[in-house]
Design a protein around this motif. Structure first.
Motif, PDB file in Angstrom:
ATOM      1  N   SER A  28       0.658  -1.367  -0.195  1.00 27.38           N
ATOM      2  CA  SER A  28       0.080   0.123   0.142  1.00 27.38           C
ATOM      3  C   SER A  28       0.845   1.027   0.242  1.00 27.38           C
ATOM      4  O   SER A  28       0.653   2.530  -0.725  1.00 27.38           O
ATOM      5  CB  SER A  28      -1.173   0.167   1.152  1.00 27.38           C
ATOM      6  N   LEU A  29       2.314   0.954   0.516  1.00 27.77           N
ATOM      7  CA  LEU A  29       2.898   2.697   0.719  1.00 27.77           C
ATOM      8  C   LEU A  29       3.438   2.498  -0.935  1.00 27.77           C
ATOM      9  O   LEU A  29       3.664   3.598  -1.103  1.00 27.77           O
ATOM     10  CB  LEU A  29       4.166   2.230   1.841  1.00 27.77           C
ATOM     11  N   ALA A  30       4.198   1.361  -1.381  1.00 29.04           N
ATOM     12  CA  ALA A  30       4.457   1.986  -2.764  1.00 29.04           C
ATOM     13  C   ALA A  30       3.151   2.302  -3.838  1.00 29.04           C
ATOM     14  O   ALA A  30       4.188   3.297  -4.411  1.00 29.04           O
ATOM     15  CB  ALA A  30       4.894   0.309  -3.374  1.00 29.04           C
ATOM     16  N   ALA A  31       2.268   2.361  -3.715  1.00 24.37           N
ATOM     17  CA  ALA A  31       1.186   2.442  -4.363  1.00 24.37           C
ATOM     18  C   ALA A  31       0.434   3.902  -3.700  1.00 24.37           C
ATOM     19  O   ALA A  31       0.117   4.591  -4.505  1.00 24.37           O
ATOM     20  CB  ALA A  31      -0.019   1.856  -4.509  1.00 24.37           C
ATOM     21  N   THR A  32       0.845   4.336  -2.586  1.00 16.53           N
ATOM     22  CA  THR A  32       0.255   5.740  -2.025  1.00 16.53           C
ATOM     23  C   THR A  32       1.097   7.345  -3.710  1.00 16.53           C
ATOM     24  O   THR A  32       1.837   7.466  -4.012  1.00 16.53           O
ATOM     25  CB  THR A  32       1.094   5.778  -1.250  1.00 16.53           C
ATOM     26  N   GLY A  33      -0.054   7.169  -3.425  1.00 17.51           N
ATOM     27  CA  GLY A  33       0.122   8.868  -4.558  1.00 17.51           C
ATOM     28  C   GLY A  33       0.079   8.894  -6.210  1.00 17.51           C
ATOM     29  O   GLY A  33       0.277   9.356  -7.136  1.00 17.51           O
ATOM     30  N   LEU A  34      -0.122   7.433  -6.657  1.00 15.55           N
ATOM     31  CA  LEU A  34      -0.370   7.047  -7.990  1.00 15.55           C
ATOM     32  C   LEU A  34      -1.269   7.117  -8.257  1.00 15.55           C
ATOM     33  O   LEU A  34      -2.592   6.412  -7.321  1.00 15.55           O
ATOM     34  CB  LEU A  34       0.278   5.033  -8.610  1.00 15.55           C
ATOM     35  N   PRO A  35      -1.944   7.162  -9.759  1.00 16.15           N
ATOM     36  CA  PRO A  35      -3.078   6.960 -10.132  1.00 16.15           C
ATOM     37  C   PRO A  35      -3.612   5.356 -10.411  1.00 16.15           C
ATOM     38  O   PRO A  35      -2.655   4.471 -10.029  1.00 16.15           O
ATOM     39  CB  PRO A  35      -2.866   7.113 -11.696  1.00 16.15           C
ATOM     40  N   GLU A  36      -4.813   4.620  -9.997  1.00 17.93           N
ATOM     41  CA  GLU A  36      -5.197   3.350  -9.760  1.00 17.93           C
ATOM     42  C   GLU A  36      -4.849   2.861 -10.692  1.00 17.93           C
ATOM     43  O   GLU A  36      -4.169   1.607 -10.715  1.00 17.93           O
ATOM     44  CB  GLU A  36      -6.781   3.291  -9.522  1.00 17.93           C
ATOM     45  N   GLU A  37      -5.056   3.162 -11.986  1.00 18.48           N
ATOM     46  CA  GLU A  37      -4.561   2.650 -12.970  1.00 18.48           C
ATOM     47  C   GLU A  37      -2.786   2.291 -13.199  1.00 18.48           C
ATOM     48  O   GLU A  37      -2.256   0.473 -13.754  1.00 18.48           O
ATOM     49  CB  GLU A  37      -5.150   3.000 -13.948  1.00 18.48           C
ATOM     50  N   GLN A  38      -1.717   2.867 -12.778  1.00 21.58           N
ATOM     51  CA  GLN A  38      -0.713   2.512 -12.680  1.00 21.58           C
ATOM     52  C   GLN A  38      -0.690   1.623 -11.219  1.00 21.58           C
ATOM     53  O   GLN A  38       0.538   1.042 -11.188  1.00 21.58           O
ATOM     54  CB  GLN A  38      -0.267   4.143 -12.437  1.00 21.58           C
ATOM     55  N   ALA A  39      -1.214   1.886 -10.389  1.00 25.64           N
ATOM     56  CA  ALA A  39      -1.376   0.629  -8.967  1.00 25.64           C
ATOM     57  C   ALA A  39      -1.188  -0.521  -9.236  1.00 25.64           C
ATOM     58  O   ALA A  39      -0.238  -0.971  -8.978  1.00 25.64           O
ATOM     59  CB  ALA A  39      -1.482   1.810  -7.994  1.00 25.64           C
ATOM     60  N   ALA A  40      -2.318  -0.465 -10.289  1.00 28.82           N
ATOM     61  CA  ALA A  40      -2.671  -1.788 -10.308  1.00 28.82           C
ATOM     62  C   ALA A  40      -1.565  -3.126 -11.367  1.00 28.82           C
ATOM     63  O   ALA A  40      -1.854  -3.955 -10.749  1.00 28.82           O
ATOM     64  CB  ALA A  40      -3.692  -1.629 -11.696  1.00 28.82           C
ATOM     65  N   GLN A  41      -1.114  -1.620 -11.842  1.00 33.30           N
ATOM     66  CA  GLN A  41       0.009  -2.213 -12.709  1.00 33.30           C
ATOM     67  C   GLN A  41       1.753  -2.417 -11.903  1.00 33.30           C
ATOM     68  O   GLN A  41       2.137  -3.319 -12.565  1.00 33.30           O
ATOM     69  CB  GLN A  41       0.698  -1.947 -13.990  1.00 33.30           C
ATOM     70  N   LEU A  42       1.565  -2.223 -11.008  1.00 36.44           N
ATOM     71  CA  LEU A  42       3.208  -2.198 -10.141  1.00 36.44           C
ATOM     72  C   LEU A  42       3.100  -3.634  -9.805  1.00 36.44           C
ATOM     73  O   LEU A  42       1.499  -4.192  -8.908  1.00 36.44           O
ATOM     74  CB  LEU A  42       3.009  -1.370  -9.171  1.00 36.44           C
ATOM     75  N   PRO A  43       4.023  -5.057  -9.508  1.00 35.80           N
ATOM     76  CA  PRO A  43       3.870  -5.867  -8.939  1.00 35.80           C
ATOM     77  C   PRO A  43       3.882  -5.713  -7.725  1.00 35.80           C
ATOM     78  O   PRO A  43       4.915  -4.397  -6.949  1.00 35.80           O
ATOM     79  CB  PRO A  43       4.936  -6.527  -9.826  1.00 35.80           C
ATOM     80  N   GLY A  44       3.377  -6.702  -6.669  1.00 33.27           N
ATOM     81  CA  GLY A  44       3.191  -6.222  -5.398  1.00 33.27           C
ATOM     82  C   GLY A  44       4.589  -6.998  -4.141  1.00 33.27           C
ATOM     83  O   GLY A  44       5.735  -7.772  -5.439  1.00 33.27           O
ATOM     84  N   ILE A  45       5.006  -6.696  -3.228  1.00 33.21           N
ATOM     85  CA  ILE A  45       5.991  -7.031  -2.606  1.00 33.21           C
ATOM     86  C   ILE A  45       6.211  -8.673  -2.288  1.00 33.21           C
ATOM     87  O   ILE A  45       7.173  -9.428  -3.223  1.00 33.21           O
ATOM     88  CB  ILE A  45       5.953  -6.175  -1.334  1.00 33.21           C
ATOM     89  N   ALA A  46       5.228  -9.107  -1.943  1.00 33.25           N
ATOM     90  CA  ALA A  46       5.287 -10.988  -2.128  1.00 33.25           C
ATOM     91  C   ALA A  46       5.877 -11.317  -3.653  1.00 33.25           C
ATOM     92  O   ALA A  46       6.759 -12.383  -3.828  1.00 33.25           O
ATOM     93  CB  ALA A  46       3.874 -11.112  -1.975  1.00 33.25           C
ATOM     94  N   GLU A  47       5.126 -10.530  -4.669  1.00 37.05           N
ATOM     95  CA  GLU A  47       5.126 -10.725  -5.996  1.00 37.05           C
ATOM     96  C   GLU A  47       6.998 -10.691  -6.232  1.00 37.05           C
ATOM     97  O   GLU A  47       7.082 -11.396  -7.122  1.00 37.05           O
ATOM     98  CB  GLU A  47       3.849 -10.327  -6.919  1.00 37.05           C
ATOM     99  N   GLN A  48       8.063 -10.124  -6.119  1.00 42.18           N
ATOM    100  CA  GLN A  48       8.114  -9.617  -6.402  1.00 42.18           C
ATOM    101  C   GLN A  48       9.927 -10.348  -5.628  1.00 42.18           C
ATOM    102  O   GLN A  48      10.808 -10.670  -6.618  1.00 42.18           O
ATOM    103  CB  GLN A  48       8.839  -7.994  -5.833  1.00 42.18           C
ATOM    104  N   LEU A  49       9.300 -11.043  -4.199  1.00 42.19           N
ATOM    105  CA  LEU A  49       9.547 -11.719  -3.208  1.00 42.19           C
ATOM    106  C   LEU A  49      10.431 -13.025  -4.142  1.00 42.19           C
ATOM    107  O   LEU A  49      10.911 -13.772  -3.657  1.00 42.19           O
ATOM    108  CB  LEU A  49       9.414 -11.583  -2.264  1.00 42.19           C
TER     109      LEU A  49
END
Length: 80
Positions: A28-49
């Motif tokens: 949730s911190l990584a997606a803070t301040g991003l538009p919803e479309e861009q936040a949805a494209q970010l890989p989550g921490i669990a996915e990165q790990l």
């Protein structure tokens, strides 16, 4: 508290009492301040790990093929 090991702690609790999942909080911190479309494209921490685990698996496979290649004649043996 009798029977507890010193320094032992349970799950971290949030300000209202329920346990906090650190991975969810980081997502949730990584997606803070991003538009919803861009936040949805970010890989989550669990996915990165999980991606790091796949790199580790590839390294193990590489070690196995390094040992097997000279035996099978695919690559010549190299002596150091």
């Amino acid at each position: 508290m009798p029977g507890r090991v010193r320094g032992e702690r349970g799950p971290a609790a949030g300000p209202l009492g329920p346990p906090i999942n650190p991975v969810t909080e980081l997502d949730s911190l990584a997606a803070t301040g991003l538009p919803e479309e861009q936040a949805a494209q970010l890989p989550g921490i669990a996915e990165q790990l999980g991606g790091l685990n796949r790199i580790h698996d590839l390294q193990q496979l590489h070690q196995l093929t390094d040992l097997a290649a000279p035996v099978t004649g695919v690559l010549p043996a190299v002596s150091v």
